[in-house]
Structure formats: structure tokens, C-alpha cells
Design a protein around this motif. Sequence first.
Motif, short mmCIF file in Angstrom:
data_model
loop_
_atom_site.label_atom_id
_atom_site.label_comp_id
_atom_site.label_asym_id
_atom_site.label_seq_id
_atom_site.Cartn_x
_atom_site.Cartn_y
_atom_site.Cartn_z
N VAL A 21 53.26 28.44 30.58
CA VAL A 21 54.17 28.60 31.73
C VAL A 21 53.38 28.50 33.04
O VAL A 21 53.80 27.82 33.99
N ASN A 22 52.23 29.17 33.10
CA ASN A 22 51.40 29.12 34.31
C ASN A 22 50.84 27.73 34.57
O ASN A 22 50.74 27.30 35.72
N ASN B 133 50.10 22.51 51.85
CA ASN B 133 49.83 23.31 53.05
C ASN B 133 49.31 24.70 52.66
O ASN B 133 49.24 25.04 51.48
N THR B 134 48.98 25.52 53.65
CA THR B 134 48.38 26.83 53.38
C THR B 134 49.27 27.68 52.50
O THR B 134 48.81 28.36 51.58
N ASN B 135 50.56 27.66 52.79
CA ASN B 135 51.56 28.43 52.06
C ASN B 135 51.53 28.08 50.57
O ASN B 135 51.49 28.95 49.70
N ILE B 136 51.53 26.78 50.27
CA ILE B 136 51.53 26.29 48.89
C ILE B 136 50.20 26.60 48.21
O ILE B 136 50.18 27.04 47.05
N ARG B 137 49.10 26.37 48.90
CA ARG B 137 47.78 26.60 48.30
C ARG B 137 47.60 28.06 47.90
O ARG B 137 47.06 28.37 46.84
N SER B 138 48.09 28.97 48.74
CA SER B 138 48.00 30.39 48.45
C SER B 138 48.78 30.72 47.17
O SER B 138 48.29 31.45 46.31
N ALA B 139 49.99 30.18 47.06
CA ALA B 139 50.83 30.42 45.87
C ALA B 139 50.16 29.84 44.62
O ALA B 139 50.16 30.47 43.55
N ALA B 140 49.57 28.65 44.74
CA ALA B 140 48.92 28.00 43.61
C ALA B 140 47.71 28.80 43.13
O ALA B 140 47.46 28.90 41.93
N LEU B 141 46.98 29.41 44.07
CA LEU B 141 45.82 30.23 43.71
C LEU B 141 46.25 31.47 42.92
O LEU B 141 45.55 31.91 42.00
N HIS B 142 47.41 32.04 43.27
CA HIS B 142 47.94 33.17 42.52
C HIS B 142 48.22 32.78 41.07
O HIS B 142 47.89 33.52 40.15
N VAL B 143 48.83 31.61 40.89
CA VAL B 143 49.16 31.13 39.54
C VAL B 143 47.87 30.85 38.76
O VAL B 143 47.77 31.17 37.58
N LEU B 144 46.88 30.29 39.44
CA LEU B 144 45.60 30.01 38.80
C LEU B 144 44.94 31.32 38.34
O LEU B 144 44.38 31.39 37.24
N GLY B 145 45.05 32.36 39.15
CA GLY B 145 44.52 33.67 38.79
C GLY B 145 45.22 34.24 37.57
O GLY B 145 44.60 34.90 36.73
N ASP B 146 46.52 33.98 37.45
CA ASP B 146 47.28 34.50 36.31
C ASP B 146 46.90 33.82 35.00
O ASP B 146 47.10 34.38 33.93
N LEU B 147 46.35 32.61 35.08
CA LEU B 147 45.85 31.95 33.87
C LEU B 147 44.73 32.79 33.23
O LEU B 147 44.61 32.84 32.00
N LEU B 148 43.95 33.46 34.07
CA LEU B 148 42.91 34.37 33.56
C LEU B 148 43.53 35.56 32.84
O LEU B 148 43.04 35.99 31.79
N GLY B 149 44.62 36.07 33.41
CA GLY B 149 45.33 37.19 32.78
C GLY B 149 45.90 36.80 31.42
O GLY B 149 45.80 37.57 30.45
N SER B 150 46.49 35.61 31.35
CA SER B 150 47.03 35.12 30.08
C SER B 150 45.92 34.91 29.05
O SER B 150 46.10 35.20 27.86
N THR B 151 44.77 34.42 29.50
CA THR B 151 43.61 34.23 28.62
C THR B 151 43.14 35.56 28.04
O THR B 151 42.83 35.66 26.84
N ALA B 152 43.10 36.60 28.89
CA ALA B 152 42.70 37.94 28.43
C ALA B 152 43.69 38.48 27.40
O ALA B 152 43.29 39.10 26.40
#
Length: 322
Positions: A154-155, A168-187
Motif C-alpha cells: 500500500v505504501n 512541490n514542497t507540499n508533495i515532497r513532504s507527504a512523499a517522505l512521510h510515506v517513505l518513512g512508513d515503509l520502514l515501519g511496515s518492514t519492521a
Amino acid sequence: MHNPNDNSPSDNATPDRSHGHSHGHSHSHSHHHHGGDKEALKKAFILISTFMLVELGVGIWTNALVLLADAGHMFLDATALGLAWWAAYISERGYDQKLSYGYHRFQVLAAFVNGLTLVVLIVWISFEAIMRLFSPEAMLPLPALLVAIAGFVVNLIAFRWLHDTSGNTNIRSAALHVLGDLLGSTAAIAASLAVLMFGWLYADPILTLIIVVILSRGAYYVVKESAHILLEGVPEGVNLGDIKTTLTHEVSDVIQIHHVHAWGLTAEKPLLTLHALVNEGAKVQGVVEDIKRVLRNVYNIEHSTIQVEIGPCPDDHGEHNR
């Protein structure tokens, strides 16, 4: 003392003729991407929010604390995506008589409240994880593993959608959050596998605490940044001393820049007011336009209010210039 937020027509500031043009240009330039950005953010928000509820439900059913922690991280992501979607939508609305700057601050206020909610969640999950380190609890590893894998997919889908936008900045910030959640799913995947294959129950609380560290970092920055904006703090990357020096050197006829105030509607929308002492005989409108051009091109400040003075500053009343 001059109120930096008072941009009413009765203000003795020089009329802001150049602002209307620059703002219109910025809006038309960004309008091209708005449709695609909003749609991508909307889809990603709905996807992540829906799966967050699934993960929460399965986490409670399987007694997998690592899934509950990951659901908390997804809540942070869903909030970031929702606020980014809201920002893209609300930026198309104008201002009114009660909210002269428009509705941009709603996203900052929502981020602050959500950040505080996450702090409470982090404390509870941390307490549970520490308790389980002393007294491990059984969990259902197979359903937890399947949901964790689904969360990872899903992520990836959400990240792909956001990757194909204007960036843009708004989108990049949201994308970084999703990328961080990939680490959570991996754990979560790793914890479920450890219990399933080796029966090692400590994997759940240990990997939960790793997710908590990632979550705490995200919550800290959300609360810190939103509180700074709500307290009218100087936006990141805006150096008031540097602005004074640059304008004095770059704009002819400017003798001194003082009473500089900078704040932000949001992290991406800095605002600024200043007083400029100029030479007698200076072409005032030309000076204002030059100051605005430097602020726009060098500091990315689109909205500025300039008060031009020839002689003593009427707002000083014997005070030292700031």
C-alpha cells in the motif's frame, strides 16, 4: 509601534501595486499542476487512511503491538497526506472580511493538534512495549505478517502516485512521510516472521520500539514546525539581518532597512513587512518595486509590505531602530 499584521488601506505603507502582479503569476503557474497534485494526494490519503483502520483492527485482533505502532505511523502519514491535500485545495480559495489572509493556517493548526495526539499515542505504545519486554505476550503471527506485507505494498503504491506529480514542497513532504512508513511496515514484517518461524516473542516489543523512535522523530518535527508558525516565528531560511544587508547594497537610494518583521501563513508561504529609509528625491515606486524584486528572487518572499520613509521613522518615538 507599527503592527506587522496590519495591511489595511489606512496603513501609511506605500501602495502594493507590484504584489498583485506577482501573486497572479505565481497562482497561474502553479494552477497547471494543481489538478494532478490534488488527485494524487486524495487517492493516497484515502488508501493510507483505509489501510490504517485495517491495520489497527488486525493489530488488536492478533495482539501484535508492532501493527498498532505501524498503524500509528500510518496515522501520521494519513495526516500529512490529508493536510497536503487540504493545502492544495484551500489555496484555491480566496480571503474574506474575517480571514484577510485566507484559510491556509487551518492546515498548520490541524498539524499541531495531530502532533500532540501522536505524542499521547507514542507514550501509550512505548509503555505497552516496555511491559511486554518484561512479560512477553503471544500474538497471531500469520495474519499479522499478511497485513504487514499488504501495508508495505500500500505504501509503495501511494509513494508511486506522489512520485508522478509536480514535486512541490507540499508533495515532497507527504512523499517522505510515506517513505518513512515503509520502514515501519518492514519492521512489522520482521517481527511477524521472527514470531512465526522462531517463536521469539521479544521481536514484537523490540521492533515496536524501533517504530516508536521513527514515529517520535516525525511527531517532534510536526509539533515543532507548526508551533513555530502559530507563534509567528521567522520562517526557516529567512535571515532578517541578511535581508537588511542585501537590500541596502542591492537597491539604489536605500539608506537603511529597519522594523523588519517576517512570519509565515504556512511553511511555504513567508510574509514580510519592513521600513526603508531612502534618499530625498528617490523615485519611491521604483524603490518599492526593486525591493520586492529582490525579496521575490533571492528569498522567495512573494508577499511583502514596504513602508518608505524620507527622514525620521514615525513609528520610532525615540526608540532605537530594529
